[in-house]
Design a protein around this motif. Structure first.
Motif, PDB file in Angstrom:
ATOM      1  N   TYR A 189     -37.154 -32.780 -22.926  1.00 47.31           N
ATOM      2  CA  TYR A 189     -38.347 -32.207 -22.311  1.00 47.31           C
ATOM      3  C   TYR A 189     -38.879 -33.102 -21.198  1.00 47.31           C
ATOM      4  CZ  TYR A 189     -42.639 -29.516 -21.931  1.00 47.31           C
ATOM      5  OH  TYR A 189     -43.643 -28.716 -21.466  1.00 47.31           O
ATOM      6  N   GLY A 190     -39.184 -32.469 -20.064  1.00 47.82           N
ATOM      7  CA  GLY A 190     -39.726 -33.218 -18.932  1.00 47.82           C
ATOM      8  C   GLY A 190     -38.702 -33.512 -17.857  1.00 47.82           C
ATOM      9  N   ARG A 191     -37.458 -33.109 -18.094  1.00 45.73           N
ATOM     10  CA  ARG A 191     -36.404 -33.510 -17.150  1.00 45.73           C
ATOM     11  C   ARG A 191     -36.508 -32.756 -15.823  1.00 45.73           C
ATOM     12  NH1 ARG A 191     -32.060 -30.241 -20.010  1.00 45.73           N
ATOM     13  NH2 ARG A 191     -31.590 -28.755 -18.372  1.00 45.73           N
ATOM     14  N   LEU A 192     -37.042 -31.550 -15.832  1.00 43.64           N
ATOM     15  CA  LEU A 192     -37.170 -30.810 -14.577  1.00 43.64           C
ATOM     16  C   LEU A 192     -38.321 -31.347 -13.735  1.00 43.64           C
ATOM     17  CD1 LEU A 192     -36.410 -28.349 -12.763  1.00 43.64           C
ATOM     18  CD2 LEU A 192     -38.132 -27.057 -14.022  1.00 43.64           C
ATOM     19  N   SER A 193     -39.436 -31.529 -14.349  1.00 40.91           N
ATOM     20  CA  SER A 193     -40.625 -31.898 -13.592  1.00 40.91           C
ATOM     21  C   SER A 193     -40.795 -33.411 -13.466  1.00 40.91           C
ATOM     22  CB  SER A 193     -41.867 -31.292 -14.246  1.00 40.91           C
ATOM     23  OG  SER A 193     -41.958 -31.697 -15.591  1.00 40.91           O
ATOM     24  N   GLY A 194     -39.921 -34.149 -14.103  1.00 41.67           N
ATOM     25  CA  GLY A 194     -39.982 -35.600 -13.967  1.00 41.67           C
ATOM     26  C   GLY A 194     -41.156 -36.238 -14.684  1.00 41.67           C
ATOM     27  N   ARG A 195     -41.615 -35.580 -15.699  1.00 42.35           N
ATOM     28  CA  ARG A 195     -42.752 -36.137 -16.443  1.00 42.35           C
ATOM     29  C   ARG A 195     -42.267 -36.759 -17.739  1.00 42.35           C
ATOM     30  NH1 ARG A 195     -44.728 -32.123 -13.427  1.00 42.35           N
ATOM     31  NH2 ARG A 195     -46.949 -32.073 -12.954  1.00 42.35           N
ATOM     32  N   ASP A 196     -42.787 -37.906 -18.057  1.00 48.16           N
ATOM     33  CA  ASP A 196     -42.464 -38.453 -19.363  1.00 48.16           C
ATOM     34  C   ASP A 196     -43.645 -38.204 -20.298  1.00 48.16           C
ATOM     35  OD1 ASP A 196     -44.408 -40.315 -18.827  1.00 48.16           O
ATOM     36  OD2 ASP A 196     -42.990 -41.865 -18.202  1.00 48.16           O
ATOM     37  N   ASP A 266     -45.272 -23.856  -8.000  1.00 50.40           N
ATOM     38  CA  ASP A 266     -46.331 -24.083  -8.987  1.00 50.40           C
ATOM     39  C   ASP A 266     -45.862 -23.801 -10.407  1.00 50.40           C
ATOM     40  OD1 ASP A 266     -46.055 -21.414  -8.402  1.00 50.40           O
ATOM     41  OD2 ASP A 266     -48.189 -20.959  -8.456  1.00 50.40           O
ATOM     42  N   LEU A 267     -44.671 -23.242 -10.530  1.00 50.72           N
ATOM     43  CA  LEU A 267     -44.182 -22.919 -11.867  1.00 50.72           C
ATOM     44  C   LEU A 267     -43.313 -24.018 -12.468  1.00 50.72           C
ATOM     45  CD1 LEU A 267     -43.260 -19.142 -11.489  1.00 50.72           C
ATOM     46  CD2 LEU A 267     -45.359 -20.151 -12.365  1.00 50.72           C
ATOM     47  N   ILE A 268     -43.043 -25.043 -11.685  1.00 58.54           N
ATOM     48  CA  ILE A 268     -42.147 -26.099 -12.172  1.00 58.54           C
ATOM     49  C   ILE A 268     -42.671 -26.642 -13.506  1.00 58.54           C
ATOM     50  CG2 ILE A 268     -41.250 -28.402 -11.712  1.00 58.54           C
ATOM     51  CD1 ILE A 268     -41.420 -27.688  -8.698  1.00 58.54           C
ATOM     52  N   PHE A 269     -43.946 -26.936 -13.485  1.00 63.68           N
ATOM     53  CA  PHE A 269     -44.575 -27.369 -14.729  1.00 63.68           C
ATOM     54  C   PHE A 269     -45.853 -26.573 -14.926  1.00 63.68           C
ATOM     55  CE2 PHE A 269     -47.181 -29.779 -17.543  1.00 63.68           C
ATOM     56  CZ  PHE A 269     -46.286 -30.302 -18.455  1.00 63.68           C
ATOM     57  N   PRO A 270     -46.047 -26.050 -16.083  1.00 65.21           N
ATOM     58  CA  PRO A 270     -45.189 -26.178 -17.276  1.00 65.21           C
ATOM     59  C   PRO A 270     -44.174 -25.048 -17.448  1.00 65.21           C
ATOM     60  CG  PRO A 270     -47.237 -25.137 -17.892  1.00 65.21           C
ATOM     61  CD  PRO A 270     -47.320 -25.380 -16.415  1.00 65.21           C
ATOM     62  N   HIS A 271     -44.308 -23.977 -16.679  1.00 64.55           N
ATOM     63  CA  HIS A 271     -43.547 -22.775 -17.013  1.00 64.55           C
ATOM     64  C   HIS A 271     -42.036 -23.022 -17.108  1.00 64.55           C
ATOM     65  CE1 HIS A 271     -42.755 -18.567 -17.518  1.00 64.55           C
ATOM     66  NE2 HIS A 271     -42.077 -18.493 -16.393  1.00 64.55           N
ATOM     67  N   HIS A 272     -41.469 -23.582 -16.072  1.00 61.94           N
ATOM     68  CA  HIS A 272     -40.012 -23.723 -16.088  1.00 61.94           C
ATOM     69  C   HIS A 272     -39.552 -24.837 -17.011  1.00 61.94           C
ATOM     70  CE1 HIS A 272     -39.816 -21.384 -12.034  1.00 61.94           C
ATOM     71  NE2 HIS A 272     -39.830 -20.586 -13.077  1.00 61.94           N
ATOM     72  N   GLU A 273     -40.374 -25.851 -17.119  1.00 57.05           N
ATOM     73  CA  GLU A 273     -40.060 -26.909 -18.083  1.00 57.05           C
ATOM     74  C   GLU A 273     -39.965 -26.307 -19.482  1.00 57.05           C
ATOM     75  OE1 GLU A 273     -40.056 -30.433 -16.822  1.00 57.05           O
ATOM     76  OE2 GLU A 273     -38.722 -30.278 -18.539  1.00 57.05           O
ATOM     77  N   ASN A 274     -40.888 -25.432 -19.774  1.00 53.86           N
ATOM     78  CA  ASN A 274     -40.918 -24.815 -21.092  1.00 53.86           C
ATOM     79  C   ASN A 274     -39.782 -23.818 -21.286  1.00 53.86           C
ATOM     80  OD1 ASN A 274     -43.151 -26.349 -21.454  1.00 53.86           O
ATOM     81  ND2 ASN A 274     -44.633 -24.669 -21.532  1.00 53.86           N
ATOM     82  N   GLU A 275     -39.435 -23.152 -20.222  1.00 50.34           N
ATOM     83  CA  GLU A 275     -38.299 -22.232 -20.300  1.00 50.34           C
ATOM     84  C   GLU A 275     -37.028 -22.971 -20.690  1.00 50.34           C
ATOM     85  OE1 GLU A 275     -39.088 -19.504 -16.596  1.00 50.34           O
ATOM     86  OE2 GLU A 275     -37.105 -19.088 -17.418  1.00 50.34           O
ATOM     87  N   TRP A 292     -32.188 -24.919  -9.759  1.00 46.42           N
ATOM     88  CA  TRP A 292     -33.592 -24.513  -9.741  1.00 46.42           C
ATOM     89  C   TRP A 292     -34.043 -24.466  -8.297  1.00 46.42           C
ATOM     90  CZ3 TRP A 292     -36.368 -22.610 -13.662  1.00 46.42           C
ATOM     91  CH2 TRP A 292     -35.910 -22.847 -14.983  1.00 46.42           C
ATOM     92  N   LEU A 293     -34.472 -23.306  -7.891  1.00 49.99           N
ATOM     93  CA  LEU A 293     -34.804 -23.109  -6.482  1.00 49.99           C
ATOM     94  C   LEU A 293     -36.288 -22.738  -6.383  1.00 49.99           C
ATOM     95  CD1 LEU A 293     -32.382 -21.264  -4.159  1.00 49.99           C
ATOM     96  CD2 LEU A 293     -34.791 -20.736  -4.006  1.00 49.99           C
ATOM     97  N   HIS A 294     -37.076 -23.672  -5.883  1.00 52.44           N
ATOM     98  CA  HIS A 294     -38.518 -23.442  -5.838  1.00 52.44           C
ATOM     99  C   HIS A 294     -39.044 -23.276  -4.423  1.00 52.44           C
ATOM    100  CE1 HIS A 294     -38.215 -25.071 -10.016  1.00 52.44           C
ATOM    101  NE2 HIS A 294     -39.060 -24.066 -10.189  1.00 52.44           N
ATOM    102  N   THR A 295     -39.823 -22.248  -4.267  1.00 52.14           N
ATOM    103  CA  THR A 295     -40.388 -21.921  -2.961  1.00 52.14           C
ATOM    104  C   THR A 295     -41.782 -22.524  -2.836  1.00 52.14           C
ATOM    105  OG1 THR A 295     -39.168 -19.833  -3.009  1.00 52.14           O
ATOM    106  CG2 THR A 295     -40.988 -20.002  -1.440  1.00 52.14           C
TER     107      THR A 295
END
Length: 562
Positions: A189-196, A266-275, A292-295
């Motif tokens: 968990y956190g690997r997409l958004s870079g959050r620990d 704006d969906l990177i965290f938490p939505h996509h992280e949770n997905e 992951w392609l974010h606009t």
RNA sequence: GGUGACGUGGCCAAGUGGUUAAGGCGAGGGUCUGCAAAACCCUUAUUCGGCGGUUCGAAUCCGCCCGUCACCUCCA
């Protein structure tokens, strides 16, 4: 220089689809073997770098987080879906088959609120704004997804996935009938958004719910409060939490792993992280998503230039104030394709501050492309007619074949050898190469548009230098020019005809009046009666909104929108 | 506070180690045209937020500083 831009695999047009037994059909195999496909590069949010695009297989599986239909779609939505539509179209242009799924979150607090606001059932509000979505996206040429998924139509599947997560120990039921995902059960968990973990706990505005085992845990299923819509579940009446619907719909429509997942940044965290957490926990397949392609977000500029330094830009959805697609297109001054071009004028990952000035600049830019195309088409018809006339003249004494053509060539050897046509041919090829190179590099639409500018200029060079005696090569060159322009513009979904304006056809009587006036003006011009000619031109302009152009081939007119 | 991104001409925006820093809009000049419209040609950043550093060479890499944006709020 990694790729030799081969001729792109074109989508088979309607005309050629009838019989294609020689081509391997769509099913599994792409038109071009996997290894031979050009190297496209895509920036992956997860790795923070551009990576070569290597799909899992065919078709390329693409999922985009759609919207919650709670209001009229705004320019931020327009940008998101125009971008993803462009990605999809370009992949197709490059010979990839795609399967594109997009969802509607048609049940949610905001929808319930919208229903209350308008005094209608939430489901009706959702339907109303879903229709708005289709209407507006259609106008900016966003193709419908291969399949649209609606949360309310996936409840059983969602329950199935939630139950699966509970069974595998990734989720737990609490008193009251809510189900939470256990973040500690998913170490990645956190690997997409870079959050620990610390980062998420320290500054986060997470409101601790005592029933959660870990503050980061999030709801998979929410029990219904009085008056809220609900569905029966093993945990009581309720509805899906955010996040879970996307995991479920991806799984059920595309499978356990997909190639591209798009959405707003704006969906990177938490939505996509949770997905990711949900999907990978459920399937044990890693990665859930290859790219992951974010606009980037679209925001409004500051109101007061005076206070500009105060940093007042506001993301549309956040400010409560937003510009709808419909309102931008309402006046008719902004052709829909030009709006799309504006939205593609900046790289998709950058945040974009809306500027009406820049939008209007793009309208001019787009009109220039459209004008180039229209002029080339007009001259093509003129040239073809001219050739036919010449042939008719030649035909009687020669009894046919090719005489006229030969004669034209004999009289105009320089034209017949087609030096200008060869130059144009090379320029068309260069434009295509530049365009493809730009788009292959993480969909650099800004650069791609400049390739269109260059292409239009070169075509204008050619058309403005056409003499009085066209040859067959002239016709061919003009055909090629229009085809190239259409090919590249269509690859990113930009139409070069304002179909909405063109749709408003004049009635025959008006058309006849306009044409009569133009004929009168031609007579006046022949008499060199300039004041009369100008008077008629002004009348056409004022009364019929007709813009007139005198060309060497005669007067050309068009009706302005206003 | 944490995370991610960014700062290029009047406006917007590509370029991210190497001959002259794309393109659009705007502005100025010219060609064509009876005049227009459109088009075409030329001009408009010795310079890439600031200061240092690495390098034969930096807008591009590194450091610091200044400034901006997004996310950490079921907002695309």
């Amino acid at each position: 220089m990694a790729t030799t831009p081969t001729t792109p695999a074109k989508k088979s047009t309607k005309a050629t689809t009838a019989k294609q037994s020689t081509q391997p059909q769509e099913s599994a195999a792409p038109a071009t073997p996997l290894a031979q496909l050009p190297q496209l590069r895509i920036y992956n949010t997860e790795t923070h770098e551009e990576e070569p695009f290597v799909p899992l297989g065919f078709p390329v599986k693409m999922y985009v987080c759609g919207l919650t239909p709670k209001n009229e779609p705004h320019l931020g939505h327009a940008r998101l879906f125009a971008v993803n539509d462009t990605v999809r179209r370009y992949l197709e242009y490059r010979g990839y088959k795609t399967r594109y799924i997009q969802n509607f979150t048609d049940i949610d607090d905001k929808i319930i609120a919208a229903g209350l606001r308008e005094g209608i059932a939430p489901s009706l509000a959702a339907r109303r704004y879903t229709e708005s979505y289709f209407r507006d996206m259609g106008r900016i040429n966003v193709q419908p997804a291969d399949e649209f998924t609606y949360v309310t139509e996936f409840i059983p599947q969602i329950i199935e996935v939630v139950q699966g997560l509970i069974d595998k120990g990734h989720a737990y039921v609490v008193e009251g009938g809510d189900v939470f995902f256990s973040v500690p059960s998913f170490p990645a968990y956190g690997r997409l958004s870079g959050r620990d973990e610390d980062a998420m706990l320290v500054g986060a505005r997470i409101e601790p719910d005592e029933r959660k085992h870990d503050p980061r845990d999030f709801a998979l299923w929410k029990s219904a409060k009085p008056g809220e819509p609900w569905w029966e579940s093993p945990w009581g009446r309720g509805r899906p939490g955010w996040h879970i619907e996307c995991s479920t719909m991806v799984l059920k429509t595309l499978g356990e792993q997909i190639d591209i997942h798009g959405g707003g940044s704006d969906l990177i965290f938490p939505h996509h992280e949770n997905e990711i957490a949900q999907s990978e926990s459920y399937t044990d397949k890693v990665p859930f998503v290859r790219y992951w392609l974010h606009t980037g977000m679209l925001s409004l500029p500051t109101k007061s230039e005076a206070a500009a330094s105060e940093s007042e830009q506001q993301k549309m959805a956040h400010s409560g104030e937003f510009i709808t697609i419909r309102s931008v297109l309402a006046s008719g001054e902004i052709p829909a394709p030009a709006l799309r071009a504006y939205l593609l004028g900046q790289h998709y990952r950058a945040n974009l501050v809306y500027s009406e000035e820049q939008l209007r600049a793009t309208v001019k830019r787009w009109r220039a492309w459209a004008e180039t195309r229209a002029t080339a088409l007009r001259l093509r018809e003129w040239a073809a007619q001219r050739l036919a006339d010449t042939q008719d003249e030649a035909a009687p004494q020669a009894n046919g074949k090719g005489r006229g053509r030969k004669r034209a060539g004999a009289e105009n050897p320089s034209l017949a050898c087609g030096e200008r046509e060869n130059t144009l041919r090379q320029q068309l090829a260069t434009a295509r190469t530049d365009f493809i190179a730009a788009m292959d590099d993480d969909f650099n639409t800004s650069l791609a548009l400049s390739a269109l500018d260059e292409l239009a200029h070169r075509i204008n060079d050619y058309t403005s230098g056409i003499g009085e005696t066209p040859t067959p090569a002239t016709v061919k060159a003009l055909d090629d020019a229009v085809a190239t322009l259409d090919e590249l513009a269509n690859a990113i979904g930009i139409e070069l005809v304002d179909s909405e304006a063109a749709g408003k056809t004049l009635d025959d009587a008006t058309r006849a009046q306009i044409e009569a006036l133009i004929a009168q003006r031609e007579e006046a011009r022949a008499r060199r009666d300039w004041s009369e000619a100008d008077r008629i031109r002004k009348a056409l302009n004022d009364e019929y909104r007709v813009t007139l152009k005198d060309t060497p081939q005669g007067a050309v007119w068009s009706v302005r929108e206003e």
